[in-house]
Design a protein around this motif. Structure first.
Motif, PDB file in Angstrom:
ATOM      1  N   ALA A 210       1.217  -1.306  -0.041  1.00  9.66           N
ATOM      2  CA  ALA A 210       0.257  -0.479   0.003  1.00  9.66           C
ATOM      3  C   ALA A 210       0.658   1.327   0.174  1.00  9.66           C
ATOM      4  O   ALA A 210       0.039   2.263  -0.044  1.00  9.66           O
ATOM      5  CB  ALA A 210      -0.899   0.144   1.218  1.00  9.66           C
ATOM      6  N   ARG A 249       0.253  -5.774  -6.878  1.00 15.59           N
ATOM      7  CA  ARG A 249      -1.297  -5.462  -6.320  1.00 15.59           C
ATOM      8  C   ARG A 249      -2.309  -5.921  -6.545  1.00 15.59           C
ATOM      9  O   ARG A 249      -2.968  -5.962  -5.900  1.00 15.59           O
ATOM     10  CB  ARG A 249      -1.307  -4.044  -6.615  1.00 15.59           C
ATOM     11  CG  ARG A 249       0.199  -3.225  -5.380  1.00 15.59           C
ATOM     12  CD  ARG A 249      -0.379  -1.805  -5.526  1.00 15.59           C
ATOM     13  NE  ARG A 249       0.863  -0.915  -5.117  1.00 15.59           N
ATOM     14  CZ  ARG A 249       1.320   0.473  -5.199  1.00 15.59           C
ATOM     15  NH1 ARG A 249       0.925   0.653  -6.278  1.00 15.59           N
ATOM     16  NH2 ARG A 249       1.936   1.087  -4.530  1.00 15.59           N
ATOM     17  N   LEU A 256      -8.189 -10.833  -2.552  1.00 15.77           N
ATOM     18  CA  LEU A 256      -8.853 -10.133  -1.026  1.00 15.77           C
ATOM     19  C   LEU A 256     -10.235  -9.906  -1.596  1.00 15.77           C
ATOM     20  O   LEU A 256     -11.150  -9.697  -0.815  1.00 15.77           O
ATOM     21  CB  LEU A 256      -7.973  -8.962  -0.905  1.00 15.77           C
ATOM     22  CG  LEU A 256      -6.860  -8.531  -0.232  1.00 15.77           C
ATOM     23  CD1 LEU A 256      -6.757  -7.181   0.253  1.00 15.77           C
ATOM     24  CD2 LEU A 256      -7.238  -9.055   1.036  1.00 15.77           C
ATOM     25  N   ASP A 265     -11.773  -1.496   1.306  1.00 17.60           N
ATOM     26  CA  ASP A 265     -10.668  -1.835   2.025  1.00 17.60           C
ATOM     27  C   ASP A 265      -9.430  -2.478   1.293  1.00 17.60           C
ATOM     28  O   ASP A 265      -8.865  -2.426   1.358  1.00 17.60           O
ATOM     29  CB  ASP A 265     -11.112  -2.876   2.931  1.00 17.60           C
ATOM     30  CG  ASP A 265     -12.114  -2.497   4.241  1.00 17.60           C
ATOM     31  OD1 ASP A 265     -12.470  -1.177   4.991  1.00 17.60           O
ATOM     32  OD2 ASP A 265     -13.088  -3.154   4.706  1.00 17.60           O
ATOM     33  N   VAL A 266      -9.902  -3.387   0.277  1.00 15.73           N
ATOM     34  CA  VAL A 266      -9.577  -3.514  -0.783  1.00 15.73           C
ATOM     35  C   VAL A 266      -8.506  -2.916  -1.419  1.00 15.73           C
ATOM     36  O   VAL A 266      -7.002  -2.489  -1.956  1.00 15.73           O
ATOM     37  CB  VAL A 266      -9.861  -4.928  -1.610  1.00 15.73           C
ATOM     38  CG1 VAL A 266      -8.800  -5.370  -3.031  1.00 15.73           C
ATOM     39  CG2 VAL A 266     -10.370  -5.613  -1.383  1.00 15.73           C
ATOM     40  N   GLU A 268      -7.771   0.732  -0.428  1.00 13.76           N
ATOM     41  CA  GLU A 268      -6.554   0.922   0.732  1.00 13.76           C
ATOM     42  C   GLU A 268      -5.167   0.068   1.293  1.00 13.76           C
ATOM     43  O   GLU A 268      -4.439   0.217   1.168  1.00 13.76           O
ATOM     44  CB  GLU A 268      -7.256   0.966   1.874  1.00 13.76           C
ATOM     45  CG  GLU A 268      -6.583   1.498   3.225  1.00 13.76           C
ATOM     46  CD  GLU A 268      -7.704   2.122   4.532  1.00 13.76           C
ATOM     47  OE1 GLU A 268      -6.473   2.321   5.261  1.00 13.76           O
ATOM     48  OE2 GLU A 268      -8.437   1.297   4.871  1.00 13.76           O
ATOM     49  N   GLN A 269      -5.893  -1.544   0.942  1.00 13.17           N
ATOM     50  CA  GLN A 269      -4.741  -2.590   1.303  1.00 13.17           C
ATOM     51  C   GLN A 269      -3.600  -2.830   0.286  1.00 13.17           C
ATOM     52  O   GLN A 269      -2.611  -3.677   0.312  1.00 13.17           O
ATOM     53  CB  GLN A 269      -5.078  -3.600   1.344  1.00 13.17           C
ATOM     54  CG  GLN A 269      -6.086  -4.114   2.775  1.00 13.17           C
ATOM     55  CD  GLN A 269      -6.324  -5.102   3.419  1.00 13.17           C
ATOM     56  OE1 GLN A 269      -5.889  -6.039   2.928  1.00 13.17           O
ATOM     57  NE2 GLN A 269      -7.594  -4.992   3.947  1.00 13.17           N
ATOM     58  N   VAL A 270      -3.831  -2.066  -0.841  1.00 17.58           N
ATOM     59  CA  VAL A 270      -3.092  -2.156  -2.284  1.00 17.58           C
ATOM     60  C   VAL A 270      -3.070  -0.630  -3.125  1.00 17.58           C
ATOM     61  O   VAL A 270      -2.015  -0.788  -3.562  1.00 17.58           O
ATOM     62  CB  VAL A 270      -4.130  -2.899  -3.684  1.00 17.58           C
ATOM     63  CG1 VAL A 270      -4.054  -4.332  -2.719  1.00 17.58           C
ATOM     64  CG2 VAL A 270      -4.967  -3.115  -4.023  1.00 17.58           C
TER      65      VAL A 270
END
Length: 308
Positions: A210, A249, A256, A265-266, A268-270
């Motif tokens: 991220a 990513r 995810l 959420d996905v 943000e995480q990548v």
């Protein structure tokens, strides 16, 4: 510390399909045109010749292990030329405990354990592209032990079989791949990880996908100039640093999304600041929006569980 190789193998989601004992005697030759399934072979006795399209022939001996992550066209035969050794090289017989190629009544010149498995990841093609086209390991006892365990487990229907097989295949893949890692490895993830400077950058991208990495920042992590890092990474891994980061990513995003995590959420995480920016990037790479991908993944899983 994050292990990039272990992460890639885990995301590949290997599943056992077939494991069998085969032997060859006299004139024998097996030509296979596969659909890209992973193939492995361990030579238990004797020797044989492996010819994979685009690679020089390899003479295998007892104790050798071969892995082809995406098997297409390849030939296995005896070490003696089939045209001069007599018999029908394509003859196949079913013996008591093995499949015999060549003369069914002669003592075997080679005995091999061969197997196929599949990759469940939708990113399998992308992830496999990071691995060597063919892996050849000689006299690695740890690997032979793991292969024997895979074979034994595949032949039985014991509780927990699928879970054990999945983990054994992951271990087998990692052991085989790291046994061949080195500077002489073809371009890909293994060669990048074998370079002390580049491995730092690769681990940075895996540990913090991220983070808004730039070539300049990654070069600084490796103590190389921007241009030297870019050229060295491209040459070793076979792709530019930012292309590798994007591919990783998107592989994480697919994993995810398949777990039905919210798109925000996905994103943000990548490493995307908004769901819309992530959706644009995901659609460009994958070919469909993340919401549709998640929905279709859930439908496939539900259909599979219903059939099971």
């Amino acid at each position: 510390m994050i292990d990039p190789l272990a992460e890639v193998v885990t995301l590949l989601q290997p599943h056992a399909l077939l494991s069998k004992l085969v032997s060859g005697a006299g004139a024998w030759c097996v030509r296979r045109t596969e659909t890209g399934q992973p193939f492995y072979c361990v030579v238990l006795e004797g020797g044989s010749r492996l010819e994979v399209d685009g690679h020089a022939p390899i003479d295998l001996e007892a104790g050798d292990f071969v892995l082809i992550p995406s098997a297409r066209d390849f030939t296995m035969s005896g070490l003696q030329p089939t045209l001069t050794s007599g018999g029908d090289p394509s003859e196949v017989s079913i013996l008591e405990n093995e499949i015999r190629h060549g003369d069914p009544s002669a003592p075997p010149d080679a005995r091999l354990l061969v197997g196929h498995f599949s990759f469940g990841s939708p990113d399998a093609k992308l992830l496999v592209s990071l691995l060597p086209k063919i892996v050849h390991v000689r006299n690695e006892s740890r690997l032979s032990t793991i292969v024997a365990l895979v074979s034994q487990e595949a032949r039985q229907q014991r509780p927990g079989r699928d879970l054990i097989l999945a983990h054994l295949l992951e271990v087998m893949l990692i052991e085989a791949l790291r046994s061949t890692a080195g500077i002489g490895t073809p371009p890909g993830l293994l060669r990048g990880l074998s370079d002390p400077r580049l491995s730092v950058a690769i681990r940075c991208m895996h540990e913090a996908p991220a983070h808004p990495w730039t070539v300049k920042e990654l070069a600084k992590e490796t103590a190389l100039s921007r241009s030297a890092f870019f050229e060295r990474f491209n040459r070793a891994v076979g792709t530019a640093p930012m292309e590798y980061l994007l591919a990783w990513r998107m592989a994480l995003a697919r994993s995810l999304l398949s777990r039905q995590l919210p798109i925000t959420d996905v994103a943000e995480q990548v490493g995307y600041g908004s769901a819309s920016a992530f959706s644009v990037a995901f659609t460009r790479v994958v070919g469909l929006p993340p919401s549709q991908y998640a929905r279709e993944t859930a439908d496939r899983r539900g259909s599979s569980e219903f059939k099971g």
